[in-house]
Design an enzyme around this catalytic site. Structure first.
Site, PDB file in Angstrom:
ATOM      1  N   ASP A  67       0.879  -1.157   0.000  1.00 10.69           N
ATOM      2  CA  ASP A  67       0.000   0.000   0.000  1.00 10.69           C
ATOM      3  C   ASP A  67       0.925   1.218   0.000  1.00 10.69           C
ATOM      4  O   ASP A  67       2.144   1.079   0.173  1.00 10.69           O
ATOM      5  CB  ASP A  67      -0.896  -0.050   1.242  1.00 10.69           C
ATOM      6  CG  ASP A  67      -1.713   1.216   1.421  1.00 10.69           C
ATOM      7  OD1 ASP A  67      -2.282   1.701   0.430  1.00 10.69           O
ATOM      8  OD2 ASP A  67      -1.763   1.727   2.561  1.00 10.69           O
ATOM      9  N   ASP A 107      -3.222  12.530   0.390  1.00 10.61           N
ATOM     10  CA  ASP A 107      -4.322  13.446   0.097  1.00 10.61           C
ATOM     11  C   ASP A 107      -4.448  14.498   1.202  1.00 10.61           C
ATOM     12  O   ASP A 107      -4.488  15.701   0.938  1.00 10.61           O
ATOM     13  CB  ASP A 107      -5.642  12.681  -0.030  1.00 10.61           C
ATOM     14  CG  ASP A 107      -5.713  11.827  -1.285  1.00 10.61           C
ATOM     15  OD1 ASP A 107      -4.891  12.041  -2.195  1.00 10.61           O
ATOM     16  OD2 ASP A 107      -6.582  10.944  -1.358  1.00 10.61           O
ATOM     17  N   ASP A 117      -0.093   5.111   1.152  1.00 12.16           N
ATOM     18  CA  ASP A 117      -0.318   6.023   2.273  1.00 12.16           C
ATOM     19  C   ASP A 117      -0.242   5.294   3.604  1.00 12.16           C
ATOM     20  O   ASP A 117      -0.865   4.248   3.800  1.00 12.16           O
ATOM     21  CB  ASP A 117      -1.691   6.692   2.146  1.00 12.16           C
ATOM     22  CG  ASP A 117      -1.768   7.646   0.971  1.00 12.16           C
ATOM     23  OD1 ASP A 117      -0.710   8.110   0.501  1.00 12.16           O
ATOM     24  OD2 ASP A 117      -2.890   7.933   0.512  1.00 12.16           O
TER      25      ASP A 117
END
Length: 277
Positions: free
Chosen positions: A10, A21, A12
């Site tokens: 993954d 984000d 983040d």
């Protein structure tokens, strides 16, 4: 030997220490606008809307890129990626961030070429110079059919595609690293030969802990970059040793079979000679 290993990260809060984000929105001072719009639309659609708002307030793509280059990452995550690649592992990313953010960060860190594939939401600069973010799965046209995942991306479907491509290349094992609730669905797709590395005390860890028996893969948690590196390299070493032992056993078995055939051949040869004489 580690060529039989595919490490799936993954992004983040796994490769980087924060949500990319949120980092961009917060660093550029648009947190309040983001929070006001959050209840009104899916996250992925909201990020595209926020890019429009950023640009309408004079923020350029270059400004966004500079913010991304300041994003925090544990130094041992970088060394873990480099070490796994050096050992021959294939590295991939499956993330609900977006391609522009991920590629900008990886290029800045000198890590982009270590990954053979990045699966994420498209992020591109349009003809007006505005960063656009679109969904990995266009949920406005159809549903991906997974109730566990957000409408724009089912990571489980991505893992199934990776598994299908791997099956054509011989026996391979997956090591999956993640932190969020979106990493739970792909963890359910892993098999008995795979490894799941959830970040401890993060959403995917909490979901797995509720019923760990649902996960077929072997589970190894980690809490920070230092522990990620240690656990990941231990698993790679273990898989490699098992592969060496398995190959040695196969060679030994084949050698024994050849010796048996050779002995059997010597036993029958004199009888054949005596017949001809």
């Amino acid at each position: 030997m580690a060529a039989a290993i595919v490490v799936v990260f993954d992004f983040d809060k796994t490769i980087i220490d924060v949500d990319s984000d949120n980092w961009v929105i917060d660093e550029l001072g648009f947190t309040e606008s983001f929070n006001q719009l959050l209840p009104t639309m899916p996250w992925n659609s909201l990020m595209d809307r926020m890019m429009k708002e950023l640009h309408s307030n004079g923020i350029t793509v270059k400004d966004i890129a500079e913010v991304l280059k300041r994003i925090p990452i544990h130094p041992q995550v970088i060394s873990a990626i480099k070490a796994a690649h050096a050992l021959g592992c294939e590295l991939r990313i499956v993330s609900d961030a977006n391609m522009f953010f991920i590629e900008t960060i990886l290029k800045h860190l000198g890590l982009k070429d270590y990954f053979s594939e990045i699966n994420t939401n498209p992020g591109f600069v349009d003809e007006e110079g505005r960063l656009r973010i679109s969904p990995h799965h266009d949920f406005t046209q159809s549903s991906h059919g997974c109730s566990l995942c957000p409408p724009n991306m089912c990571k489980g479907l991505v893992i199934e595609r990776i598994q299908a491509s791997m099956s054509k290349e011989g026996s391979k094992k997956i090591i999956y690293l993640g932190d969020g609730a979106g990493d739970y669905c792909p963890s359910l797709k892993l098999t008995e030969v795979d490894y799941m590395m959830p970040r401890k005390n993060f959403p995917v860890w909490d979901l797995i802990s509720k019923n760990p028996l649902l996960i077929k893969a072997e589970i190894h948690e980690w809490k920070d970059g230092a522990e990620m590196e240690r656990v990941l390299l231990q698993i790679i070493d273990r898989i490699s040793r098992e592969e060496i032992n398995s190959n040695s056993a196969k060679l030994f078995s084949a050698d024994c079979k050849l010796q048996t055939m050779s002995i059997a051949g010597h036993d029958t040869m004199p009888q054949a000679l005596s017949v001809t004489q």
